[in-house]
Design a protein around this motif. Structure first.
Motif, PDB file in Angstrom:
ATOM      1  N   ASN A 167      -9.194   3.838   3.323  1.00  0.00           N
ATOM      2  CA  ASN A 167      -8.519   3.619   1.739  1.00  0.00           C
ATOM      3  C   ASN A 167      -9.423   4.426   0.834  1.00  0.00           C
ATOM      4  O   ASN A 167      -8.740   5.029  -0.125  1.00  0.00           O
ATOM      5  CB  ASN A 167      -8.735   2.083   1.630  1.00  0.00           C
ATOM      6  CG  ASN A 167      -7.477   1.164   2.172  1.00  0.00           C
ATOM      7  OD1 ASN A 167      -6.548   1.787   2.608  1.00  0.00           O
ATOM      8  ND2 ASN A 167      -7.598  -0.008   2.254  1.00  0.00           N
ATOM      9  N   GLY A 168     -10.573   4.440   1.070  1.00  0.00           N
ATOM     10  CA  GLY A 168     -11.396   5.192  -0.034  1.00  0.00           C
ATOM     11  C   GLY A 168     -11.191   6.608   0.124  1.00  0.00           C
ATOM     12  O   GLY A 168     -11.104   7.356  -1.082  1.00  0.00           O
ATOM     13  N   ILE A 169     -11.078   7.287   1.043  1.00  0.00           N
ATOM     14  CA  ILE A 169     -10.842   8.681   1.418  1.00  0.00           C
ATOM     15  C   ILE A 169      -9.430   9.034   0.674  1.00  0.00           C
ATOM     16  O   ILE A 169      -9.347   9.927   0.201  1.00  0.00           O
ATOM     17  CB  ILE A 169     -10.859   9.091   2.898  1.00  0.00           C
ATOM     18  CG1 ILE A 169     -12.414   9.021   3.287  1.00  0.00           C
ATOM     19  CG2 ILE A 169     -10.346  10.558   2.937  1.00  0.00           C
ATOM     20  CD1 ILE A 169     -12.584   9.070   4.924  1.00  0.00           C
ATOM     21  N   ALA A 170      -8.470   8.022   1.138  1.00  0.00           N
ATOM     22  CA  ALA A 170      -6.893   8.280   0.682  1.00  0.00           C
ATOM     23  C   ALA A 170      -6.793   8.127  -0.769  1.00  0.00           C
ATOM     24  O   ALA A 170      -6.233   8.979  -1.269  1.00  0.00           O
ATOM     25  CB  ALA A 170      -6.085   7.152   1.454  1.00  0.00           C
ATOM     26  N   SER A 171      -7.877   7.170  -1.422  1.00  0.00           N
ATOM     27  CA  SER A 171      -7.610   7.122  -2.877  1.00  0.00           C
ATOM     28  C   SER A 171      -8.190   8.415  -3.437  1.00  0.00           C
ATOM     29  O   SER A 171      -7.660   9.021  -4.515  1.00  0.00           O
ATOM     30  CB  SER A 171      -8.504   5.868  -3.316  1.00  0.00           C
ATOM     31  OG  SER A 171      -8.521   5.870  -4.765  1.00  0.00           O
TER      32      SER A 171
END
Length: 359
Positions: A212-216
């Protein structure tokens, strides 16, 4: 003979170890005479376990209902779980309900549930008792498993706080497929079922939030399914109330324990050389989540049958006589020596037992 009249230069290692045991046992006896409630060892063990479990469940309930911050719950439960580790260690040495198997095994099961990151405690009993017989040698499986004797670097840092990662790195290092499969089989057997669930959920937690962090950051949020989000909600709660506390507790305990035990070049059976007392002020953040292990565990190597709370109460007397008899305190050089006892290469074999401890 008291701690002030005994001269370590006139005693060999076995005599000095016996003197430490005599002084510490005498202090424990005096404590029980002054405080008769300490004689109720079974009740104290059961009471401490009840306190820890109720505390963990209570803080979890407060967090889930929004009455406690996540980080307070995590730290509090890590501390309470450290109590159950000490209880498990005492149970392994049959200090509670020794002749009553039902309450004894019930306590063993409950301390395992409070620390699902660990191996089966009935299996650990054999491994830990072997640790006392062969402490500091290659066959000391318990300490080797938590990185005692490993040179410090990225591998040891990864291994010290993660039991499964430790096993996987050992698999990668194994010289043959037979050895690799043997490590995997043993790991699966001793960690099933709780630790496999615990560490599996931890990896899912880390992977989900990393994704989720990378996608954000990339500006492309992931559209997870409702079922995935529902499962992750449960794992997120578990990460605060049980998984995270035990990851923190595991790292603190293994870091302290692996560095206070010596490895590789100690004399077989020489308890003076097996451990040091590791209690500098800067280790207190770690000691808080392994119940002052670095300061008190060395006492246990000399006086095996005293419960953990007695060690905390006799620590001042124990440290005094241990220092007089040549036990090391805060030997930070062990970090650079991969836990070897000898401070200078080649010196150990040239010295007699009393001199070796005195260097």
């Amino acid at each position: 003979m008291d701690g002030t009249s005994a001269s370590p230069r006139q005693m060999n290692a076995q005599q000095r170890s016996a003197h430490i045991r005599e002084v510490v046992l005498a202090e424990g006896l005096l404590l029980r005479q002054r405080h008769p409630w300490l004689l109720h060892q079974d009740a104290l063990g059961a009471g401490i376990l009840a306190f820890a479990l109720v505390g963990m469940l209570g803080s979890a309930a407060l967090y889930i209902t929004g009455h406690m911050a996540w980080w307070v719950c995590l730290l509090l439960n890590a501390f309470l779980a450290s109590l159950t580790h000490e209880l498990e260690h005492d149970l392994i040495h049959s200090m509670y309900f020794r002749k009553q198997r039902l309450p004894h095994n019930l306590m063993m099961g409950l301390v395992w549930l409070a620390r699902p990151s660990t191996i089966n405690p009935w299996v650990r009993r054999h491994i830990h008792l072997n640790h006392h017989k062969v402490s500091g040698s290659e066959t000391d499986i318990e300490e080797r498993a938590i990185t005692n004797g490993e040179p410090w670097g990225l591998a040891r840092l990864l291994m010290v706080g993660d039991n499964i990662m430790s096993a996987l790195i050992r698999v990668l290092r194994a010289p043959s497929w037979k050895h690799k499969l043997g490590i995997l089989k043993r790991t699966a057997l001793v960690y099933a079922p709780l630790a496999l669930l615990h560490w599996g959920a931890w990896y899912v937690f880390l992977g989900f939030h990393a994704a989720n962090g990378i996608a954000s950051l990339l500006g492309a949020p992931i559209d997870w399914s409702a079922n995935t989000l529902a499962v992750m909600h449960i794992i997120d709660i578990a990460a605060v109330v049980i998984i995270g506390p035990n990851v923190l507790r595991t790292f603190c305990l293994h870091f302290v324990s692996s560095n206070m035990h010596y490895y590789g070049d100690i004399e077989p059976g020489n308890v003076i050389q097996q451990t040091q007392v590791l209690n500098p002020w800067w280790l207190w953040p770690l000691q808080a989540f392994c119940f002052n292990f670095g300061s008190t565990h060395g006492i246990h190597h000399f006086v095996v049958k005293e419960p953990f709370y007695i060690r905390q109460m006799t620590v001042k007397t124990a440290h005094k006589v241990m220092a007089e008899m040549g036990v090391r305190f805060n030997d930070f050089g062990t970090f650079a020596r991969a836990n070897r006892f000898a401070r200078q290469e080649g010196r150990l074999s040239e010295l007699n037992p009393v001199e070796r401890t005195a260097i």
